[in-house]
Design a protein around this motif. Structure first.
Motif, PDB file in Angstrom:
ATOM      1  N   VAL A 177      43.366  56.325  17.209  1.00  0.00           N
ATOM      2  CA  VAL A 177      44.087  57.419  17.863  1.00  0.00           C
ATOM      3  C   VAL A 177      44.107  57.110  19.365  1.00  0.00           C
ATOM      4  CG1 VAL A 177      43.429  59.192  16.193  1.00  0.00           C
ATOM      5  CG2 VAL A 177      42.022  58.826  18.198  1.00  0.00           C
ATOM      6  N   TYR A 178      45.016  57.710  20.079  1.00  0.00           N
ATOM      7  CA  TYR A 178      45.090  57.459  21.515  1.00  0.00           C
ATOM      8  C   TYR A 178      44.732  58.708  22.294  1.00  0.00           C
ATOM      9  CZ  TYR A 178      47.075  52.979  20.448  1.00  0.00           C
ATOM     10  OH  TYR A 178      47.227  51.709  19.983  1.00  0.00           O
ATOM     11  N   PHE A 179      44.113  58.517  23.435  1.00  0.00           N
ATOM     12  CA  PHE A 179      43.817  59.672  24.284  1.00  0.00           C
ATOM     13  C   PHE A 179      44.000  59.320  25.752  1.00  0.00           C
ATOM     14  CE2 PHE A 179      39.565  58.913  26.229  1.00  0.00           C
ATOM     15  CZ  PHE A 179      39.220  57.738  25.591  1.00  0.00           C
ATOM     16  N   GLN A 180      44.332  60.357  26.524  1.00  0.00           N
ATOM     17  CA  GLN A 180      44.469  60.206  27.975  1.00  0.00           C
ATOM     18  C   GLN A 180      43.084  60.386  28.588  1.00  0.00           C
ATOM     19  OE1 GLN A 180      47.130  59.819  30.024  1.00  0.00           O
ATOM     20  NE2 GLN A 180      48.773  59.838  28.507  1.00  0.00           N
ATOM     21  N   VAL A 181      42.714  59.543  29.503  1.00  0.00           N
ATOM     22  CA  VAL A 181      41.406  59.684  30.139  1.00  0.00           C
ATOM     23  C   VAL A 181      41.509  60.680  31.291  1.00  0.00           C
ATOM     24  CG1 VAL A 181      39.499  58.505  31.226  1.00  0.00           C
ATOM     25  CG2 VAL A 181      40.941  57.287  29.610  1.00  0.00           C
ATOM     26  N   PRO A 182      40.886  61.863  31.127  1.00  0.00           N
ATOM     27  CA  PRO A 182      40.912  62.803  32.245  1.00  0.00           C
ATOM     28  C   PRO A 182      39.940  62.346  33.328  1.00  0.00           C
ATOM     29  CG  PRO A 182      39.672  63.706  30.405  1.00  0.00           C
ATOM     30  CD  PRO A 182      40.114  62.354  29.989  1.00  0.00           C
ATOM     31  N   PRO A 183      40.064  62.875  34.536  1.00  0.00           N
ATOM     32  CA  PRO A 183      39.091  62.505  35.565  1.00  0.00           C
ATOM     33  C   PRO A 183      37.702  63.030  35.211  1.00  0.00           C
ATOM     34  CG  PRO A 183      40.614  64.186  36.374  1.00  0.00           C
ATOM     35  CD  PRO A 183      41.105  63.778  35.031  1.00  0.00           C
ATOM     36  N   ARG A 184      36.681  62.437  35.811  1.00  0.00           N
ATOM     37  CA  ARG A 184      35.310  62.837  35.589  1.00  0.00           C
ATOM     38  C   ARG A 184      35.117  64.316  35.895  1.00  0.00           C
ATOM     39  NH1 ARG A 184      30.080  61.740  35.913  1.00  0.00           N
ATOM     40  NH2 ARG A 184      29.510  59.826  34.841  1.00  0.00           N
ATOM     41  N   HIS A 185      34.352  65.034  35.064  1.00  0.00           N
ATOM     42  CA  HIS A 185      34.123  66.458  35.297  1.00  0.00           C
ATOM     43  C   HIS A 185      33.389  66.691  36.616  1.00  0.00           C
ATOM     44  CE1 HIS A 185      33.321  70.638  34.452  1.00  0.00           C
ATOM     45  NE2 HIS A 185      32.040  70.445  34.661  1.00  0.00           N
ATOM     46  N   ALA A 186      32.295  65.992  36.825  1.00  0.00           N
ATOM     47  CA  ALA A 186      31.543  66.117  38.076  1.00  0.00           C
ATOM     48  C   ALA A 186      30.732  64.854  38.277  1.00  0.00           C
ATOM     49  CB  ALA A 186      30.615  67.327  38.032  1.00  0.00           C
ATOM     50  N   GLY A 187      30.315  64.618  39.488  1.00  0.00           N
ATOM     51  CA  GLY A 187      29.486  63.448  39.770  1.00  0.00           C
ATOM     52  C   GLY A 187      30.314  62.184  39.865  1.00  0.00           C
ATOM     53  N   THR A 188      29.623  61.049  39.941  1.00  0.00           N
ATOM     54  CA  THR A 188      30.324  59.780  40.085  1.00  0.00           C
ATOM     55  C   THR A 188      29.968  58.866  38.932  1.00  0.00           C
ATOM     56  OG1 THR A 188      28.479  59.044  41.416  1.00  0.00           O
ATOM     57  CG2 THR A 188      30.431  59.818  42.602  1.00  0.00           C
ATOM     58  N   SER A 189      30.741  57.815  38.770  1.00  0.00           N
ATOM     59  CA  SER A 189      30.477  56.856  37.704  1.00  0.00           C
ATOM     60  C   SER A 189      29.081  56.285  37.867  1.00  0.00           C
ATOM     61  CB  SER A 189      31.511  55.735  37.764  1.00  0.00           C
ATOM     62  OG  SER A 189      31.209  54.795  36.761  1.00  0.00           O
ATOM     63  N   LYS A 190      28.419  56.067  36.734  1.00  0.00           N
ATOM     64  CA  LYS A 190      27.017  55.665  36.794  1.00  0.00           C
ATOM     65  C   LYS A 190      26.829  54.151  36.769  1.00  0.00           C
ATOM     66  CE  LYS A 190      25.681  59.906  36.944  1.00  0.00           C
ATOM     67  NZ  LYS A 190      26.896  60.408  37.566  1.00  0.00           N
ATOM     68  N   TRP A 191      27.933  53.421  36.835  1.00  0.00           N
ATOM     69  CA  TRP A 191      27.809  51.973  36.779  1.00  0.00           C
ATOM     70  C   TRP A 191      27.944  51.396  38.177  1.00  0.00           C
ATOM     71  CZ3 TRP A 191      27.008  49.511  32.109  1.00  0.00           C
ATOM     72  CH2 TRP A 191      27.209  50.283  30.966  1.00  0.00           C
ATOM     73  N   SER A 192      27.048  50.516  38.533  1.00  0.00           N
ATOM     74  CA  SER A 192      27.229  49.790  39.780  1.00  0.00           C
ATOM     75  C   SER A 192      27.977  48.505  39.442  1.00  0.00           C
ATOM     76  CB  SER A 192      25.870  49.480  40.400  1.00  0.00           C
ATOM     77  OG  SER A 192      25.172  48.579  39.584  1.00  0.00           O
ATOM     78  N   VAL A 193      28.520  47.875  40.488  1.00  0.00           N
ATOM     79  CA  VAL A 193      29.259  46.634  40.272  1.00  0.00           C
ATOM     80  C   VAL A 193      28.364  45.580  39.612  1.00  0.00           C
ATOM     81  CG1 VAL A 193      30.436  44.747  41.443  1.00  0.00           C
ATOM     82  CG2 VAL A 193      30.832  47.102  42.158  1.00  0.00           C
ATOM     83  N   GLY A 194      27.126  45.491  40.095  1.00  0.00           N
ATOM     84  CA  GLY A 194      26.189  44.517  39.530  1.00  0.00           C
ATOM     85  C   GLY A 194      25.931  44.774  38.055  1.00  0.00           C
ATOM     86  N   GLN A 195      25.762  46.068  37.716  1.00  0.00           N
ATOM     87  CA  GLN A 195      25.507  46.443  36.316  1.00  0.00           C
ATOM     88  C   GLN A 195      26.674  46.042  35.428  1.00  0.00           C
ATOM     89  OE1 GLN A 195      24.701  50.637  36.680  1.00  0.00           O
ATOM     90  NE2 GLN A 195      22.939  50.501  35.329  1.00  0.00           N
ATOM     91  N   LEU A 196      27.894  46.319  35.921  1.00  0.00           N
ATOM     92  CA  LEU A 196      29.084  45.987  35.148  1.00  0.00           C
ATOM     93  C   LEU A 196      29.180  44.489  34.935  1.00  0.00           C
ATOM     94  CD1 LEU A 196      31.966  48.291  36.386  1.00  0.00           C
ATOM     95  CD2 LEU A 196      31.049  48.089  34.097  1.00  0.00           C
ATOM     96  N   PHE A 197      28.862  43.740  35.985  1.00  0.00           N
ATOM     97  CA  PHE A 197      28.944  42.292  35.917  1.00  0.00           C
ATOM     98  C   PHE A 197      27.957  41.746  34.888  1.00  0.00           C
ATOM     99  CE2 PHE A 197      28.148  37.974  37.548  1.00  0.00           C
ATOM    100  CZ  PHE A 197      29.455  37.525  37.552  1.00  0.00           C
ATOM    101  N   ARG A 198      26.731  42.252  34.924  1.00  0.00           N
ATOM    102  CA  ARG A 198      25.728  41.796  33.963  1.00  0.00           C
ATOM    103  C   ARG A 198      26.123  42.183  32.539  1.00  0.00           C
ATOM    104  NH1 ARG A 198      22.088  43.007  38.063  1.00  0.00           N
ATOM    105  NH2 ARG A 198      21.867  45.135  37.351  1.00  0.00           N
ATOM    106  N   TYR A 199      26.679  43.403  32.416  1.00  0.00           N
ATOM    107  CA  TYR A 199      27.139  43.898  31.119  1.00  0.00           C
ATOM    108  C   TYR A 199      28.205  42.949  30.561  1.00  0.00           C
ATOM    109  CZ  TYR A 199      29.251  47.331  27.880  1.00  0.00           C
ATOM    110  OH  TYR A 199      29.749  47.990  26.789  1.00  0.00           O
ATOM    111  N   ALA A 200      29.123  42.513  31.443  1.00  0.00           N
ATOM    112  CA  ALA A 200      30.206  41.619  31.016  1.00  0.00           C
ATOM    113  C   ALA A 200      29.657  40.283  30.540  1.00  0.00           C
ATOM    114  CB  ALA A 200      31.188  41.419  32.160  1.00  0.00           C
ATOM    115  N   ILE A 201      28.781  39.682  31.336  1.00  0.00           N
ATOM    116  CA  ILE A 201      28.221  38.379  30.977  1.00  0.00           C
ATOM    117  C   ILE A 201      27.439  38.488  29.671  1.00  0.00           C
ATOM    118  CG2 ILE A 201      26.613  36.547  31.696  1.00  0.00           C
ATOM    119  CD1 ILE A 201      28.583  36.457  33.743  1.00  0.00           C
ATOM    120  N   ARG A 202      26.660  39.560  29.569  1.00  0.00           N
ATOM    121  CA  ARG A 202      25.835  39.761  28.383  1.00  0.00           C
ATOM    122  C   ARG A 202      26.687  39.909  27.139  1.00  0.00           C
ATOM    123  NH1 ARG A 202      21.911  44.689  28.705  1.00  0.00           N
ATOM    124  NH2 ARG A 202      23.365  45.353  27.096  1.00  0.00           N
ATOM    125  N   SER A 203      27.770  40.680  27.272  1.00  0.00           N
ATOM    126  CA  SER A 203      28.616  40.932  26.108  1.00  0.00           C
ATOM    127  C   SER A 203      29.314  39.665  25.653  1.00  0.00           C
ATOM    128  CB  SER A 203      29.678  41.965  26.439  1.00  0.00           C
ATOM    129  OG  SER A 203      29.122  42.975  27.205  1.00  0.00           O
TER     130      SER A 203
END
Ligand code: UDP
Ligand code: MG
Length: 321
Positions: free
Chosen positions: A192-218
């Motif tokens: 099914v498809y869905f539109q991504v609404p903006p975050r309800h509150a707060g900020t994204s919990k991923w740092s650039v470094g975390q995302l990078f490590r996540y990518a390499i790991r995956s």
């Protein structure tokens, strides 16, 4: 009606817990779907756990697990899946970027059709900066090229029937990549498809470094292509060496040798750096093997809303022959 378990990983989401609980409750009641909601507090340092405990007290359909520290979203997802008692399960973000309306839609599809997995894909990626967009494009492209899995516009937002979750729970690996593992196990899947609404509150919990490590790991979890690339490099250089060796030998025999000093230096530099790079790649895979062999738990639960006893993922040590 089959019970739906909604697993919600939460890391420093104190402003979002109550809203997520209320939204889900509203939609489930409207659609009269029996549900339970499992919040997994991934070692938050703010009032997330207090907020979860409060919700659990007010609503018996809500439960909470608290990790002893931040283990990452992957750990939180797997903890929730193990805890879930439903006939089907959905993993949902705490920031309401995964709309509860879509959960109802997925549940209906699962209920009325012969499918085991209903995957929600982003029909457009929400508001993200250019860097994030480019990076995710590159990441999914690489994953498709080397790992043969197409995850473009996929998210962790999906509904899975009990058999699927049981297969996932039976996975022995420690370093998981939920998004890809849930398609690796197979089963009949629909989208099914869905539109991504903006975050309800707060900020994204991923740092650039975390995302990078996540990518390499995956990527390394689903492909050994980087190691094979090392072999290919070795082969290319071997061909190169044969040609250059012959050329050197011939000029020696013909008597016009000498010169060629830059060639020596260049060769030394190029081969040296390729060897070091290759050792790095191999070292990375060895490190991954080391991590798996240690067989540490994926997460440690320090507290739950059901009872105050401590538990951790009960793990069976691997069989050594
Ligand atoms: N999250 C988590 N542990 C972490 C990082 C994130 O459990 O270490 C949770 C977070 O609370 C949220 C979900 O994962 O419910 C998605 O995170 P976020 O919204 O920050 O990611 P994005 O939407 O930007 O991809
Ligand atoms: Mg989000």
């Amino acid at each position: 009606m089959p019970l739906l378990s909604i697993v919600v990983p939460a890391y420093n989401e104190q402003e979002n817990i109550a809203a997520a609980a209320a939204e889900v409750k509203k939609h489930m009641q409207q659609a009269s779907i029996p549900y339970e909601m499992i919040f997994v507090d991934d070692g938050s340092s703010d009032g997330t756990w207090q907020s979860i405990a409060e919700q659990a007290e007010q609503n018996s359909q809500i439960r909470g697990l608290r990790f002893s520290r931040n283990f990452g979203k992957e750990g939180a997802i797997f903890a929730g899946l193990k805890e879930a008692r439903g006939d089907c399960m959905v993993v949902m973000d705490c920031d309401l970027q995964h709309p509860p309306e879509t959960i109802v839609e997925m549940y209906r599809i699962w209920e009325h059709n012969d499918v085991d997995v209903v995957e929600a894909r982003k029909s457009s990626r929400g508001k993200e900066n250019i860097f994030y967009k480019g990076f995710s494009k590159l990441f999914y492209g690489l994953l498709k090229a080397v790992g043969k899995i197409d995850l473009e516009n996929c998210s962790d937002f999906k509904l899975m029937g009990r058999p699927v979750v049981d297969s996932l729970n039976a996975m022995p690996e420690r370093q998981t990549f939920f998004r890809a593992l849930s398609s690796w196990v197979g089963y009949k899947t629909t989208v099914v498809y869905f539109q991504v609404p903006p975050r309800h509150a707060g900020t994204s919990k991923w740092s650039v470094g975390q995302l990078f490590r996540y990518a390499i790991r995956s990527i390394s979890a689903f492909s050994t292509a980087p190691m094979q690339a090392v072999t290919i490099c070795g082969f290319v250089f071997f061909v190169f060496a044969v040609v250059l060796g012959l050329q050197t030998l011939i000029s020696k025999l013909l008597g016009h040798s000498e010169a060629g000093f830059p060639t020596v230096i260049l060769l030394l530099l190029i081969i040296g750096s390729i060897i070091m790079f290759s050792l790095g790649v191999i070292g990375y895979y060895i490190a991954r093997i080391y991590d798996e062999v240690k067989f540490r738990p994926r997460y440690i639960v320090s507290e739950t809303t059901d009872d105050k006893t401590r538990s951790s993922e009960d793990i069976q040590p691997p069989h050594h022959s």
